[in-house]
Design a protein around this motif. Structure first.
Motif, PDB file in Angstrom:
ATOM      1  N   GLY A 243       0.787  -1.215   0.000  1.00  0.00           N
ATOM      2  CA  GLY A 243       0.000   0.000   0.000  1.00  0.00           C
ATOM      3  C   GLY A 243       0.822   1.268   0.000  1.00  0.00           C
ATOM      4  N   ASP A 244       2.145   1.151   0.010  1.00  0.00           N
ATOM      5  CA  ASP A 244       2.996   2.346  -0.018  1.00  0.00           C
ATOM      6  C   ASP A 244       2.727   3.186  -1.261  1.00  0.00           C
ATOM      7  OD1 ASP A 244       4.213   2.047   2.391  1.00  0.00           O
ATOM      8  OD2 ASP A 244       6.147   1.378   1.614  1.00  0.00           O
ATOM      9  N   ARG A 247      -0.421   5.132  -0.689  1.00  0.00           N
ATOM     10  CA  ARG A 247      -0.261   6.194   0.301  1.00  0.00           C
ATOM     11  C   ARG A 247       0.565   7.359  -0.234  1.00  0.00           C
ATOM     12  NH1 ARG A 247      -0.727   1.640   3.880  1.00  0.00           N
ATOM     13  NH2 ARG A 247       1.403   0.973   3.413  1.00  0.00           N
ATOM     14  N   GLU A 248       1.516   7.057  -1.146  1.00  0.00           N
ATOM     15  CA  GLU A 248       2.374   8.105  -1.696  1.00  0.00           C
ATOM     16  C   GLU A 248       1.764   8.791  -2.921  1.00  0.00           C
ATOM     17  OE1 GLU A 248       5.935   5.966  -2.554  1.00  0.00           O
ATOM     18  OE2 GLU A 248       6.262   5.413  -0.442  1.00  0.00           O
ATOM     19  N   THR A 273      -8.154  10.380  -3.395  1.00  0.00           N
ATOM     20  CA  THR A 273      -7.109   9.662  -2.654  1.00  0.00           C
ATOM     21  C   THR A 273      -5.732   9.798  -3.272  1.00  0.00           C
ATOM     22  OG1 THR A 273      -7.635   7.627  -3.875  1.00  0.00           O
ATOM     23  CG2 THR A 273      -8.730   7.961  -1.735  1.00  0.00           C
ATOM     24  N   LEU A 277      -4.517  13.393  -2.280  1.00  0.00           N
ATOM     25  CA  LEU A 277      -3.920  12.644  -1.177  1.00  0.00           C
ATOM     26  C   LEU A 277      -4.754  12.810   0.103  1.00  0.00           C
ATOM     27  CD1 LEU A 277      -1.461  10.929  -1.794  1.00  0.00           C
ATOM     28  CD2 LEU A 277      -0.083  12.466  -0.412  1.00  0.00           C
ATOM     29  N   GLN A 279      -6.728  10.844   2.150  1.00  0.00           N
ATOM     30  CA  GLN A 279      -6.972   9.427   2.397  1.00  0.00           C
ATOM     31  C   GLN A 279      -7.531   9.216   3.804  1.00  0.00           C
ATOM     32  OE1 GLN A 279      -3.408   7.221   1.416  1.00  0.00           O
ATOM     33  NE2 GLN A 279      -3.394   7.966  -0.706  1.00  0.00           N
ATOM     34  N   LEU A 284      -7.667   2.293   1.566  1.00  0.00           N
ATOM     35  CA  LEU A 284      -6.790   1.301   0.932  1.00  0.00           C
ATOM     36  C   LEU A 284      -7.589   0.047   0.591  1.00  0.00           C
ATOM     37  CD1 LEU A 284      -4.010   0.395  -0.033  1.00  0.00           C
ATOM     38  CD2 LEU A 284      -3.496  -0.337   2.317  1.00  0.00           C
TER      39      LEU A 284
END
Length: 339
Positions: A243-244, A247-248, A273, A277, A279, A284
């Motif tokens: 999930g990096d 998230r990025e 998301t 960003l 989130q 996820l």
């Protein structure tokens, strides 16, 4: 949590072990060369470099160099192929140190990243040190042609990283741009690693072209699988936090496909998301669900198999040997990490 496309296989997975076994002596020499070239009178340099380089990993890129050289009949007593393989590993390691700072990554190969342990400034500077060591090794090999290939690879990798940076969080990024990014930032070094193996063996004709193509297509397949695994929910397998990429706000093929195939509501989710960003808890899992619903993960892996097939085809001009068979299995290994 949404059900994720199963990447589990029922058959015995291909392995790098046959290739490693055939290149054991060379890779042991590469490891010794790596340790020797990381030495410095500044203690932090070998300490930080060893945190990454000594952490294990598959060493696929230097392995490609020594294997390609042997496939092309390299039998000199000199250590030129060892120096080139070490050079390739240092270029790769330097880019990883820089990437982890840019991406604010916390985990690599199951360990805290160097930037997390030592700080961003030290990681960037030691990455620079490894780049300089790589160029020292290129010069020692004494071939302007080899220097040209590896220096071009280094600049192309940097261009790929910048292109990825400017594309970050841009959900409208087309698949063609994504492929351009992974060719530059990942596949180019795979291609150069295999190509210089042929060059050091004196094969500058069809064999060199074939091995360059082999490395390029293998590298594309390898990155496609990495990007699929980030949405597979299997952190232990990947060696980094799954999930990096999400998230990025990183744009990878599973996201591109899910966005293109989704309706208005789905697209608003991705815009919130990824682009903004913004989130929230459960996002996820929602991303997993959308990627599964639209077949984005399965199609990413199908593309990886396509490039893997081209990598295998590229070795067609070489006679059947245990080394060729092991290289073909390495392609299967790169792809079947997803199973």
């Amino acid at each position: 949590m949404a059900t994720v496309v199963s990447l589990e296989g029922k058959r015995k997975s291909p392995s790098l072990e046959p290739l490693l076994a055939l290149c054991t002596d060379d890779m042991a020499r590469v490891d010794r060369e790596i340790v020797a070239r990381m030495r410095s009178q500044v203690p932090l340099i070998p300490e930080l470099a060893n945190h990454l380089v000594g952490a294990g990993g598959k060493r696929m890129r230097p392995l490609l160099t020594v294997a390609a050289a042997r496939l092309c009949g390299y039998s000199e007593a000199s250590d030129r192929h060892i120096k080139l393989a070490t050079c390739v590993e240092f270029i790769h390691s330097a880019t990883l140190l820089h990437d982890d700072v840019v991406d604010v990554s916390a985990l690599r190969r199951g360990k805290p990243t160097a930037n997390t342990v030592y700080g961003d400034k030290a990681s960037v500077l030691v990455g620079d040190f490894l780049f300089t060591r790589a160029f020292e090794l290129m010069v020692e090999v004494g071939s302007l042609d080899v220097l040209g290939v590896l220096s071009n690879a280094s600049s192309t990798i940097a261009e790929g990283e910048v292109l990825q940076l400017v594309s970050q969080r841009d959900i409208s990024t087309p698949e063609a741009t994504y492929l351009e990014i992974i060719k530059a930032k990942t596949a180019k070094l795979f291609a150069a690693a295999a190509e210089v193996g042929a060059m050091v063996a004196g094969r500058n004709g069809p064999e060199r072209v074939a091995l360059q193509s082999f490395g390029m297509n293998l590298g594309i397949a390898f990155q496609l699988v990495d990007d699929a695994l980030d949405y597979s929910g299997r952190e232990a397998k990947l060696g980094k936090s799954v999930g990096d990429d999400f998230r990025e706000g990183k744009i990878t093929l599973p996201v591109i496909l899910a966005f293109l195939r989704g309706g208005a509501v789905d697209r608003e989710f991705w815009k919130r998301t990824i682009e903004k960003l913004d989130q929230r808890p459960g996002d996820l899992e929602q991303a997993y669900s959308l990627i599964e619903r639209h077949g984005a993960l399965a199609d990413t892996l199908e593309r990886a198999r396509h490039y893997g097939a081209m990598a295998r085809d590229a070795l067609g001009l070489f006679p059947g040997t245990p080394l060729k068979a092991a290289l073909l299995e390495a392609v299967d290994f790169a792809i079947d990490r997803a199973h």
